[in-house]
Motif scaffolding. Structure first.
Motif, PDB file in Angstrom:
ATOM      1  N   VAL A 289     104.205  88.501  24.153  1.00 41.38           N
ATOM      2  CA  VAL A 289     104.102  88.593  25.600  1.00 41.38           C
ATOM      3  C   VAL A 289     105.029  87.548  26.216  1.00 41.38           C
ATOM      4  O   VAL A 289     105.004  86.387  25.823  1.00 41.38           O
ATOM      5  CB  VAL A 289     102.648  88.355  26.073  1.00 41.38           C
ATOM      6  CG1 VAL A 289     102.575  88.324  27.589  1.00 41.38           C
ATOM      7  CG2 VAL A 289     101.721  89.432  25.524  1.00 41.38           C
TER       8      VAL A 289
ATOM      9  N   GLU B 110     108.988  91.266  34.055  1.00 44.80           N
ATOM     10  CA  GLU B 110     107.555  91.555  34.107  1.00 44.80           C
ATOM     11  C   GLU B 110     106.995  91.284  35.496  1.00 44.80           C
ATOM     12  O   GLU B 110     106.186  92.055  36.029  1.00 44.80           O
ATOM     13  CB  GLU B 110     106.838  90.703  33.057  1.00 44.80           C
ATOM     14  CG  GLU B 110     105.365  91.040  32.843  1.00 44.80           C
ATOM     15  CD  GLU B 110     104.438  90.322  33.818  1.00 44.80           C
ATOM     16  OE1 GLU B 110     103.308  90.811  34.033  1.00 44.80           O
ATOM     17  OE2 GLU B 110     104.853  89.289  34.394  1.00 44.80           O
ATOM     18  N   SER B 111     107.455  90.194  36.108  1.00 44.59           N
ATOM     19  CA  SER B 111     106.981  89.831  37.444  1.00 44.59           C
ATOM     20  C   SER B 111     107.368  90.884  38.481  1.00 44.59           C
ATOM     21  O   SER B 111     106.539  91.306  39.298  1.00 44.59           O
ATOM     22  CB  SER B 111     107.561  88.461  37.831  1.00 44.59           C
ATOM     23  OG  SER B 111     107.259  88.133  39.163  1.00 44.59           O
TER      24      SER B 111
ATOM     25  N   THR C 182     105.905  85.893  29.703  1.00 45.95           N
ATOM     26  CA  THR C 182     105.603  85.667  31.109  1.00 45.95           C
ATOM     27  C   THR C 182     106.012  84.249  31.478  1.00 45.95           C
ATOM     28  O   THR C 182     106.289  83.415  30.618  1.00 45.95           O
ATOM     29  CB  THR C 182     104.101  85.856  31.402  1.00 45.95           C
ATOM     30  OG1 THR C 182     103.367  84.800  30.770  1.00 45.95           O
ATOM     31  CG2 THR C 182     103.593  87.203  30.894  1.00 45.95           C
TER      32      THR C 182
ATOM     33  N   GLN D   6     108.395  94.059  37.902  1.00 44.18           N
ATOM     34  CA  GLN D   6     107.793  95.364  37.609  1.00 44.18           C
ATOM     35  C   GLN D   6     106.318  95.363  37.991  1.00 44.18           C
ATOM     36  O   GLN D   6     105.780  96.392  38.411  1.00 44.18           O
ATOM     37  CB  GLN D   6     107.981  95.693  36.131  1.00 44.18           C
ATOM     38  CG  GLN D   6     109.422  96.052  35.784  1.00 44.18           C
ATOM     39  CD  GLN D   6     109.656  96.177  34.288  1.00 44.18           C
ATOM     40  OE1 GLN D   6     108.939  95.579  33.479  1.00 44.18           O
ATOM     41  NE2 GLN D   6     110.667  96.938  33.918  1.00 44.18           N
ATOM     42  N   GLY D   7     105.672  94.196  37.840  1.00 36.69           N
ATOM     43  CA  GLY D   7     104.280  94.085  38.243  1.00 36.69           C
ATOM     44  C   GLY D   7     104.092  94.293  39.738  1.00 36.69           C
ATOM     45  O   GLY D   7     103.001  94.653  40.201  1.00 36.69           O
TER      46      GLY D   7
ATOM     47  N   LYS E 275     112.778  88.237  30.508  1.00 37.86           N
ATOM     48  CA  LYS E 275     111.685  89.201  30.364  1.00 37.86           C
ATOM     49  C   LYS E 275     110.527  88.842  31.281  1.00 37.86           C
ATOM     50  O   LYS E 275     109.845  89.738  31.813  1.00 37.86           O
ATOM     51  CB  LYS E 275     111.227  89.270  28.909  1.00 37.86           C
ATOM     52  CG  LYS E 275     112.209  90.003  28.001  1.00 37.86           C
ATOM     53  CD  LYS E 275     111.639  90.225  26.608  1.00 37.86           C
ATOM     54  CE  LYS E 275     112.590  91.082  25.773  1.00 37.86           C
ATOM     55  NZ  LYS E 275     112.056  91.332  24.415  1.00 37.86           N
TER      56      LYS E 275
END
Length: 230
Positions: free
Chosen positions: A13, A66-67, A15, A69-70, A62
């Protein structure tokens, strides 16, 4: 016949919360300050992040993906493993180019075209490489574009931070790793966090496949089975 362990552990993961910044607080703050959905101007400068292998370049890119796309936004991600042709998503907000020094001639051409398109549409652009743009082994027009904006160097983590990162990942995987296992990893292998994380992943899978606890003897057995010097 040697049994090959299946990859049954949790996927990595990436983040911002599980990235240990060490001396890289300024880089992290800059990337976290980028706001999805803001009104972009066509003159927004790109951000280039560089550093040695294992310094966390791919992790922070990444995490940024992720941020965004979230938040329900489309992100264009391209690296040397992304097959051609390269086309932006239908409604992109962010363009990410990872490990630019690994792009072949065709990918460099595609990256330049994406860069021009993204810049003209006012998208946020963040790229990474193993060296500052001026020293990257890429075509001159792409090198110039990558070096146009803000450049940050990611500093390697200290030994204590590496220990913390390994323990954080081990805890996420639900495995107990004693101090002597971490000592072994840090003294026998290059202090490249990416490589050390890969070793920890393989060790977790090997422990599950053999139904044994994670110990230095188990680590030595795994390395011997892989044909490496334990």
């Amino acid at each position: 016949m040697k049994q090959i362990p299946l990859a049954i552990g949790p996927e990595p993961v990436f983040t911002f919360d599980n990235f240990l910044p060490g001396a890289n607080e300024a880089v992290l703050a800059e990337l976290r300050s980028l706001r999805p959905g803001a009104s972009f101007a066509a003159t927004v400068p790109p951000i280039f992040v560089w550093g040695q292998s294992g310094s966390g370049k791919t992790h922070v890119l990444k995490a940024l993906a992720e941020s965004w796309q979230g938040a329900g936004l489309q992100v264009g991600w391209y690296d040397a493993d992304t097959p051609l042709p390269w086309d932006l998503p239908a409604q992109p907000s962010l363009l990410l180019l990872d490990d630019c020094e690994r792009f072949d001639a065709g990918q460099q051409h595609a990256a330049f075209a994406l860069f021009v398109e993204a810049a003209s549409d006012g998208l946020t652009i963040v790229a990474s490489g193993s060296a500052p743009p001026v020293d990257l082994p890429v075509r001159e027009d792409l090198r110039t574009r990558l070096g146009w904006g803000i450049t940050f160097e990611l500093q390697p983590l200290s030994e204590q931070d590496m220990r913390s990162a390994l323990r954080l990942e081990a805890g996420r995987r639900g495995i107990l790793v004693a101090d002597d296992v971490i000592d072994y990893l840090l003294t026998r292998f290059a202090r490249d966090l990416k490589h050390l994380m890969q070793l920890l992943t393989r060790l977790d899978e090997f422990a599950m496949s053999t139904k044994r606890a994670v110990t230095v003897p188990l680590l030595r057995q795994m390395l011997a089975d892989e044909g490496l010097n334990p």
